[in-house]
Design an enzyme around this catalytic site. Sequence first.
Site, mmCIF file in Angstrom:
data_model
loop_
_atom_site.group_PDB
_atom_site.id
_atom_site.type_symbol
_atom_site.label_atom_id
_atom_site.label_comp_id
_atom_site.label_asym_id
_atom_site.label_seq_id
_atom_site.Cartn_x
_atom_site.Cartn_y
_atom_site.Cartn_z
ATOM 1 N N GLU A 16 28.988 76.149 103.299
ATOM 2 C CA GLU A 16 29.803 74.970 103.599
ATOM 3 C C GLU A 16 29.883 74.183 102.300
ATOM 4 O OE1 GLU A 16 29.964 70.668 105.729
ATOM 5 O OE2 GLU A 16 28.141 71.561 104.960
ATOM 6 N N ASP A 36 24.177 74.907 104.753
ATOM 7 C CA ASP A 36 24.775 73.585 104.914
ATOM 8 C C ASP A 36 24.806 72.824 103.593
ATOM 9 O OD1 ASP A 36 25.649 71.304 106.669
ATOM 10 O OD2 ASP A 36 23.799 70.427 105.879
#
Length: 638
Positions: free
Chosen positions: A356, A303
Site C-alpha cells: 500500500e 501497510d
Amino acid sequence: MVTIVEVKQHIKKFAAGNELYLQEVLGCHYENDIYTFRVWAPNAQKVWLVGDFNDWDKSLEMSQTLDGVWEIKTSLPKEGQLYKFLVKQADGREVMKIDPMAFELEPRPGSAAVIVKLPNKKWLDGAWMGRNKRSNHFARPINIYEVHASSWKRHTDGSLYTLKDLQKELIPYVKEQGFNYIEFLPLTAHPLDASWGYQTIGYYALERTYGTPRELQDFVEACHKENIGVLADWVPGHFCINDDALAYYDGTPCYEFSEKWRAENKGWGALNFDLGKPEVQSFLLSSALFWLEFYHLDGLRVDAVSNMIYRDYDRSDGEWKTDKFGGNRNLEGIEFLQKLNRTIKGKHPECLMIAEESSAQVKITGRIEDGGLGFDFKWNMGWMNDILRFYEMDPLFRKFNFNLATFSFMYRMSENFILPLSHDEVVHGKRSLMNKMFGDRDKQFAQLRNLLTLQMTYPGKKLLFMGSEFGQYLEWRYNDGLDWAELKDELNAKMKHFDQDLNSFYLNEPALWQLEQREDSVQIIDADNKDESVLSFIRQGKTRHDFLIVILNFTPVDRKKITIGVPYAGKYCEVFNSARKEYGGSWNQEKQNLKTQNNSFKNFNYQVQLDIPGFSAVILKPVDVHIKRRINRKTKTK
C-alpha cells in the site's frame, strides 16, 4: 530439543538481523516439564518473570545472557496461565511489559501473554498449495474481497463473529459472489477496535476476539479447499505506543528510532520501527514468515509503505532531516523492504507481497537488483483517487474533467497494480461507495454498476471492500456488522446479483487478465469523447480472436447509434450490459448483435454502431470476425 549452542547461534543471528525464526528461541518454550522464557531488553537493569504462577511477585528473577537477551527456566507455570515481564528500565522505573513473542494475549483490557502450545496441524490443503506454487500470478485472475473480521456480520445479540463463524458463512458467500481471495485487515493482536488492527502490540499473536490459532488454520484450510486464497494486512512500519507493549521496552529505544523525530508518528499516534536495526529486522522478518508458514497465508499486504521509505512522510518543513545524500529517502526502510521481499520470495515465491503505497518515486514492484523494492503488486492509489473524484461529480461537469477517467492509462505499465476500492474510502465521513455516486438512488446504483465494471475491465488486479458488492448506503462501522437488512430492498438485492455476474464474467474471460504485463493487452479506441463522456477500449487475450470491447457511458443520457471503432470486419455481440433490468436498471432490449461497417474510426479500419444506455457499461465480443493470418516468411541463406 534446542541445545545451548543452537540458542547462542540463534541469538547471534538475531543480533545480526538474519534470524528468520525468532519465535523458536525468544518467548515461552516448553520442554521436559520445564518452561524457558527469553526476552530481549538490552539496557534493562533487571527483568523478572511474573504471572499467575507466582502471584505476580519478584520471585523469578531472570539472568542476562548475551546480546541483551534475558532468560529463566522454571517448572512453576501451567498451560493457560498468564504472564508478563517486569522490566527495571534504564532509568530505574519498573514497568510491566508484554512478551513481544507471545502467540496469544489475554482478553482485553488486559495484555498479558497466555502460556499456550501451538497446534501441530496436519494440513489437508496440498492440492491448493501445489497449484499455487505452479501458478503465474501475473497471468491469472485475482479478485479480492477485503474483510474486517469482526464487522462483516454480528450475531443477533450483537456478539462478534469468530473465525469459526466466518468459516461457516463468509467462505460460501465469497465463493458464491465470485471472489477468489479474501484479504483481512490486520489479524495481529491490537488493544483497540477503533484502530481496525493497525496499532499492533502482538506481532505473533492472533487477535483474541477473532478466535484461536487453530480456528485460523482451519479457516485458511477451508478457503483453500474452495480455491480461495487468504491474504492479511501486516504492519511493519509502526506499532502501538502503549507503555505495556513494545514502546521503549527497557526504557531506551529498542524497537523504535533513537532520534525522537524519527520515532514519533504523530499522525497515527504511534511509534515508527527503526528498520535499520538488526534486531528489529529479525523480529519483523520472523513475524512475516510465521504468518505465512504457520497459518498457510497466501500473501501479505504491507501497510503504509510510504511512511517506511520517506523521511518527510506526513511531516512539515522543519520536522525532518535529509538522508546522507541530501534527499528525503529513508534508506534503512528501503533496504529492509528489499530484504523482506528477497527473504519471502526466496522461501515462498508463490506468496503474494503487496504494497500500500501512494507515491510514484520509488519503483515498488521493480526488481531488487534494479533498485526496486521487489513487491509483486502495488495498490494503484492514483487510479482510485482520480476515479472516485470523477464519479462523485455532477455528470454535467465530467466532460471538463474527463482526464480523471483516462489519465491512469498513461502509467498503467509503470508498476504491477491492484485497483483498490478499499476500507479507507468508505469511512471517516467519506461516505459509502454507493453513496458517493452523484444523483438520486436509481442513478447512484447505475453509476456504482458502471464503476465496478470499469474496475473489473481496467488492467490490474481487483480489490473491493465488504458491503460495496450490494451497495450498502451507510459508511463502514468497525463496531457493527454490515447492514444486511438492505438486501430486502430490490435495488440492493439486484446490485448483489450484478456483482456476482460481473465477478463471474471477469474470472471466465482471459482477455481481462491473461496479458496484463504486456503493453498490447489494452488498446484505446476512444478516450477523447469528452462531450458525450463515453470511453471505449479493448482488452486483448492470448489469441487474436480473444478480445473484448468495453464501452462506458458516464452520463445519464442514452447514446443512440454511437460509433465505436473495431479492429476486424465481421460480427460482434453484446455479452454484458450493466443497465439490464435484472441488475436494477431499466434496459430491457435484446442483446445487441452488430455488423461492422467498412468505415474507419480513429485508428481502426472498421466501425460498429450501437446503443449505450445512460450510466451503463456495455461489453462486446467478436462472434465471427475476419482476421488475416500472419505469414512468417523465411529468408533464404546463401
